[in-house]
Design an enzyme around this catalytic site. Structure first.
Site, PDB file in Angstrom:
ATOM      1  N   CYS A 193      -6.889   0.640   3.397  1.00 12.60           N
ATOM      2  CA  CYS A 193      -7.259  -0.045   4.713  1.00 12.60           C
ATOM      3  C   CYS A 193      -7.889   0.713   5.563  1.00 12.60           C
ATOM      4  O   CYS A 193      -7.722   1.958   5.784  1.00 12.60           O
ATOM      5  CB  CYS A 193      -5.930  -0.571   5.476  1.00 12.60           C
ATOM      6  N   HIS A 195       0.748  -1.171   0.020  1.00 11.30           N
ATOM      7  CA  HIS A 195      -0.010   0.047   0.053  1.00 11.30           C
ATOM      8  C   HIS A 195       0.780   1.025   0.109  1.00 11.30           C
ATOM      9  O   HIS A 195       2.057   1.209   0.346  1.00 11.30           O
ATOM     10  CB  HIS A 195      -0.819  -0.020   1.406  1.00 11.30           C
ATOM     11  N   ASN A 223      -3.846   0.956  -2.461  1.00  5.76           N
ATOM     12  CA  ASN A 223      -2.963  -0.148  -3.194  1.00  5.76           C
ATOM     13  C   ASN A 223      -1.974   0.599  -3.964  1.00  5.76           C
ATOM     14  O   ASN A 223      -2.451   1.890  -4.514  1.00  5.76           O
ATOM     15  CB  ASN A 223      -3.653  -0.983  -3.958  1.00  5.76           C
TER      16      ASN A 223
END
Length: 307
Positions: free
Chosen positions: A241, A210, A250
């Site tokens: 997240c 990420h 991402n």
């Protein structure tokens, strides 16, 4: 460097990891179109959906419809995320080519993400792997918080090593190491990968980086230097997240493909088509297009256009 060493596989996460945290509903037709466009770009591994409880992940409630509606390109794997045996059964009925399970290197994150401790999650996954093997389906695994946890802080490489060894011994063919909150840095990624050399081979590992702190491409480059040849990414940098405030999602598939091209590594993906797809899905979601390489290449080409 052999021919195999020169080939990198990108596992495309956008239809699942990229969309699962969207607050507004994304209709099945948009998801189907996204998967089909990604297939035409040349991506050969696409995680098209997940079979989890719609109570917890409502955006994935229509995954069966998505799998039924996509055009399946020869040579492309259409995978599904499955947390348990019930999820596996739905994935099998939807004719997913393979499935993925997801563990956490952090007990706190496991409790919040899976509602159970790490040991219990492994027991659930063992049932999935056994069922998948009986159906001649492969199983991939993810490890969340492979570097840091939002609740516990830094995670010891030895902890990740034990979990990696357990997942491989269970029958997972590959383990994708997730920098879930995007706090990893190149030196720590190298330390982790070298610590895992005693329990795994490089082809058994992937990176799922990420980009919260802008370190994803640098971390991926270190992974390439250490022999990693499977990289998870999400077109347009979609995803993130829910436990990492301000997370930017991402790493963008466009940025990874640009890196691979400039470094002379083979990937089989049409970057122009990929940029168009990233721009398209961002507009569908009402979001700015966030792929750095995509935006730069768009700008350069627009400036070269003659009215």
């Amino acid at each position: 460097m052999t021919d195999d060493d020169n080939v990198v596989t990108i596992a495309e996460m956008s239809p699942r990891d990229g969309l699962q945290n969207e607050k507004q509903p994304v209709d099945a037709e948009t998801k189907i179109t996204l998967v089909d466009r990604l297939s035409r770009c040349g991506l050969r591994y696409i995680e098209a959906g997940s079979f989890v409880s719609p109570k917890w992940v409502p955006q994935m409630a229509d995954s069966e419809k998505v799998f039924a509606g996509i055009h399946r390109f020869s040579g492309t794997t259409y995978a599904a995320l499955t947390p348990n045996l019930k999820g596996w059964e739905h994935a099998y009925q939807a004719s997913a080519d393979e499935v993925a399970v997801f563990a956490s290197a952090s007990e706190s994150f496991s409790q919040r993400n899976l509602n159970c401790d790490v040991f219990t999650s492994l027991k659930r996954f063992a049932s999935v792997v056994q069922a998948a093997k009986a159906a001649n389906k492969k199983v991939r695994a993810y490890i969340s918080c492979a570097l840091d946890c939002p609740f516990e802080g830094p995670i010891a490489p030895e902890t990740v090593g034990r979990l990696t060894a357990a997942l491989l011994a269970m029958g997972c063919y590959q383990v994708s190491l997730g920098d879930t909150i995007g706090t990893g840095t190149p030196g720590r990624v190298r330390t982790l990968l070298r610590a895992l050399q005693s329990v795994s081979k490089s082809h058994q590992l992937a990176l799922h980086m990420h980009d919260t702190y802008g370190q994803a491409i640098a971390n991926i480059y270190v992974g390439l230097e250490e022999g990693i040849r499977t990289l998870d990414a999400s077109v347009g940098g979609l995803g993130g997240c829910p436990y990492a405030k301000g997370a930017t999602g991402n790493v963008a598939t466009e940025d990874v493909v640009y890196l691979l091209e400039r470094e002379g590594l083979k990937h089989g993906i049409d970057l122009d088509m990929l940029i168009q797809t990233g721009d398209w899905i961002s507009k569908q979601l009402g979001k700015p297009y966030n792929a750095r390489a995509g935006k730069a290449l768009q700008s350069r080409r627009n400036n070269l256009c003659v009215p």
